[in-house]
Design an enzyme around this catalytic site. Structure first.
Site, PDB file in Angstrom:
ATOM      1  N   CYS A  84      61.038  -8.531 -38.502  1.00  0.00           N
ATOM      2  CA  CYS A  84      60.759  -7.156 -38.050  1.00  0.00           C
ATOM      3  C   CYS A  84      60.291  -7.136 -36.596  1.00  0.00           C
ATOM      4  O   CYS A  84      60.251  -6.088 -35.973  1.00  0.00           O
ATOM      5  CB  CYS A  84      59.714  -6.498 -38.945  1.00  0.00           C
ATOM      6  SG  CYS A  84      58.116  -7.317 -38.902  1.00  0.00           S
TER       7      CYS A  84
ATOM      8  N   ASP B  18      57.289  -7.702 -35.499  1.00  0.00           N
ATOM      9  CA  ASP B  18      55.898  -7.281 -35.325  1.00  0.00           C
ATOM     10  C   ASP B  18      55.003  -8.472 -34.966  1.00  0.00           C
ATOM     11  O   ASP B  18      55.223  -9.583 -35.416  1.00  0.00           O
ATOM     12  CB  ASP B  18      55.385  -6.622 -36.617  1.00  0.00           C
ATOM     13  CG  ASP B  18      56.064  -5.284 -36.851  1.00  0.00           C
ATOM     14  OD1 ASP B  18      56.841  -4.864 -35.986  1.00  0.00           O
ATOM     15  OD2 ASP B  18      55.812  -4.666 -37.896  1.00  0.00           O
TER      16      ASP B  18
ATOM     17  N   CYS C  24      53.738  -7.406 -44.329  1.00  0.00           N
ATOM     18  CA  CYS C  24      52.816  -6.984 -43.275  1.00  0.00           C
ATOM     19  C   CYS C  24      51.412  -7.540 -43.555  1.00  0.00           C
ATOM     20  O   CYS C  24      50.711  -7.951 -42.631  1.00  0.00           O
ATOM     21  CB  CYS C  24      52.764  -5.463 -43.182  1.00  0.00           C
ATOM     22  SG  CYS C  24      54.377  -4.671 -43.314  1.00  0.00           S
TER      23      CYS C  24
END
Ligand code: FES
Length: 140
Positions: A34, A36, A104
């Protein structure tokens, strides 16, 4: 996708955002998929207690909420206690996350571990733990 009130609260009002200058431990982790990135700063006293902790997350709302919650869970704890923090504990403290957002929370666990590993290296202590999350629900 449904987020709990706690996730929304930590996303909208993240705790402990920022940097610590001359922090004893700094960890940066990222998720290649992703893109991140999470950076964690730890202030640790001579008794191995995390007296302060801040983070900066360039990522999704769940990454911000999980880093915020992770800092709350390790502040005032010893380094050993912080090492025992799992991403599942962070998810639980947030009253859950949708399955596609579990990765996450893995980032939050790994950021704490990376910062502690940095601290260990600085003080010449052996890094005797894995930098990866032990949680099997990690979804890439
Ligand atoms: Fe990658 Fe949230 S989507 S950390």
């Amino acid at each position: 996708m449904q987020y709990s009130d706690k996730v929304m609260d930590h996303f909208a009002n993240p705790r402990n955002v920022g940097e610590i200058e001359d922090a004893q431990g700094v960890g940066v982790v990222g998720n290649a998929k992703c893109g991140d990135i999470m950076k964690m700063y730890l202030e640790i006293d001579e008794n191995d207690v995390i007296t302060d902790c801040k983070f900066k997350t360039f990522g999704c709302g769940a990454a911000i909420a999980t880093s915020s919650m992770a800092t709350e869970l390790i502040k005032g704890r010893t380094v050993k206690e912080a090492l025992a923090l799992t991403n599942s504990a962070v998810v639980e403290a947030l009253d859950g996350l949708p399955p596609v957002k579990i990765h996450c929370s893995v980032l939050a666990e790994e950021a704490v571990k990376a910062a502690i590993a940095d601290y260990y290296k600085k003080i010449g202590r052996e890094v005797d733990f894995s930098l990866e999350s032990a949680d099997e629900r990690y979804e890439h």
